[in-house]
Motif scaffolding. Structure first.
Motif, PDB file in Angstrom:
ATOM      1  N   HIS A   1      -5.036  -9.648  -0.224  1.00 21.25           N
ATOM      2  CA  HIS A   1      -3.723  -9.002  -0.115  1.00 21.25           C
ATOM      3  C   HIS A   1      -3.404  -8.190  -1.370  1.00 21.25           C
TER       4      HIS A   1
ATOM      5  N   ASN B   1      -2.846  -4.129  -1.584  1.00 24.96           N
ATOM      6  CA  ASN B   1      -1.657  -3.481  -2.142  1.00 24.96           C
ATOM      7  C   ASN B   1      -2.025  -2.494  -3.246  1.00 24.96           C
ATOM      8  N   ASP B   2      -3.010  -2.866  -4.076  1.00 27.20           N
ATOM      9  CA  ASP B   2      -3.449  -1.951  -5.134  1.00 27.20           C
ATOM     10  C   ASP B   2      -4.076  -0.689  -4.542  1.00 27.20           C
TER      11      ASP B   2
ATOM     12  N   ASP C   1       3.989   0.849   4.117  1.00 32.68           N
ATOM     13  CA  ASP C   1       4.543   0.243   2.920  1.00 32.68           C
ATOM     14  C   ASP C   1       4.458  -1.266   3.023  1.00 32.68           C
ATOM     15  N   ALA C   2       4.287  -1.940   1.891  1.00 32.65           N
ATOM     16  CA  ALA C   2       4.148  -3.396   1.905  1.00 32.65           C
ATOM     17  C   ALA C   2       5.360  -4.055   2.538  1.00 32.65           C
ATOM     18  N   GLU C   3       6.572  -3.528   2.262  1.00 30.88           N
ATOM     19  CA  GLU C   3       7.769  -4.155   2.790  1.00 30.88           C
ATOM     20  C   GLU C   3       7.942  -3.888   4.275  1.00 30.88           C
TER      21      GLU C   3
END
Length: 244
Positions: free
Chosen positions: A42, A46-47, A73-75
């Motif tokens: 994970h 994200n990176d 987007d992560a969110e």
């Protein structure tokens, strides 16, 4: 944008190198992963997403070009999948929003459908035409339209029917076993659990690269990940995919 505000070629190159490094780290994390929800994977994801977004922005600012990457987007990402590894049943949940942009066109098309249906059932000269079946009732027109055509056909021909598309979403949800007949008809969307989503497809103008572009030529930006035929009639709307 002036030359002074643009990133330099060296900055774009550095961002591209950062993507390559993040890609290598992501692959290494995947190769070493422990279980389906390995935090290292994970973090590497994200990176990689951040590096790709940075590169995409600098590439566009410097060269007016985009990448084919479409990373949510992560969110906005779906929660970890918690459904069966090999689903034996599934549900497809679809929502499409429309605005009645041209009521007269909608009424005319619905009346045409009603006239055709009534003419086919009534003997010639019987006077059993469809005058007044629709009248000025948008409610009646919508009932006739969706009673005549499948929802997918309405979606592909919405402009013809005086409709303007809004947001849409499609969820493919895993299940252990098929529902019993009539089991969920009273509340069809009550059990839409995001953790059971196998894949999700959202369509919205909020994903547009340029929200100020009012062109209506039906062409989508190069970042789209749907085929040309499926894109017909979508205007400025763009797709976001989740967990495929």
């Amino acid at each position: 944008m002036s030359d002074a505000e643009q990133p330099t070629a060296a900055e774009v190159r550095a961002a591209a190198e950062a993507v390559k490094t993040a890609l290598d780290r992501h692959l290494a994390a995947v190769e070493r992963r422990i279980g389906e929800d390995d935090p290292a994977v994970h973090a590497a994801f994200n990176d990689l997403a951040a590096a790709a977004e940075e590169y995409d922005e600098l590439l566009y600012e410097r060269y007016d070009e985009v990448t084919p990457f479409d990373i949510p987007d992560a969110e906005e990402a779906l929660p970890p999948y918690a459904g069966p590894d090999e689903p034996s049943a599934l549900s497809v949940l679809i929502r499409r929003d429309y605005a009645v942009a041209e009521p007269r066109r909608l009424l005319s098309q619905a009346q045409r459908i009603a006239d055709h249906d009534r003419d086919g059932a009534a003997p010639p000269g019987s006077g059993a035409g469809a005058q007044g079946v629709v009248g000025d009732s948008v409610h009646a027109a919508l009932g006739i339209l969706f009673g005549e055509y499948e929802a997918d056909e309405v979606a592909s021909r919405h402009k013809e029917f005086g409709l303007e598309e809004g947001d849409s979403t499609l969820w493919v949800v895993a299940a252990e076993e098929p529902a019993e007949p009539g089991e969920w008809l009273d509340a069809p969307f009550e059990e839409a659990d995001p953790e059971l989503v196998v894949c999700r497809f959202d369509m919205s103008a909020v994903f547009d690269e340029d929200p100020d572009d009012d062109s209506d030529d039906g062409e989508l930006d190069d970042v789209m990940d749907i085929d040309e035929e499926a894109a017909e009639g979508l205007g400025g709307y763009q797709e976001r995919r989740g967990r495929i």
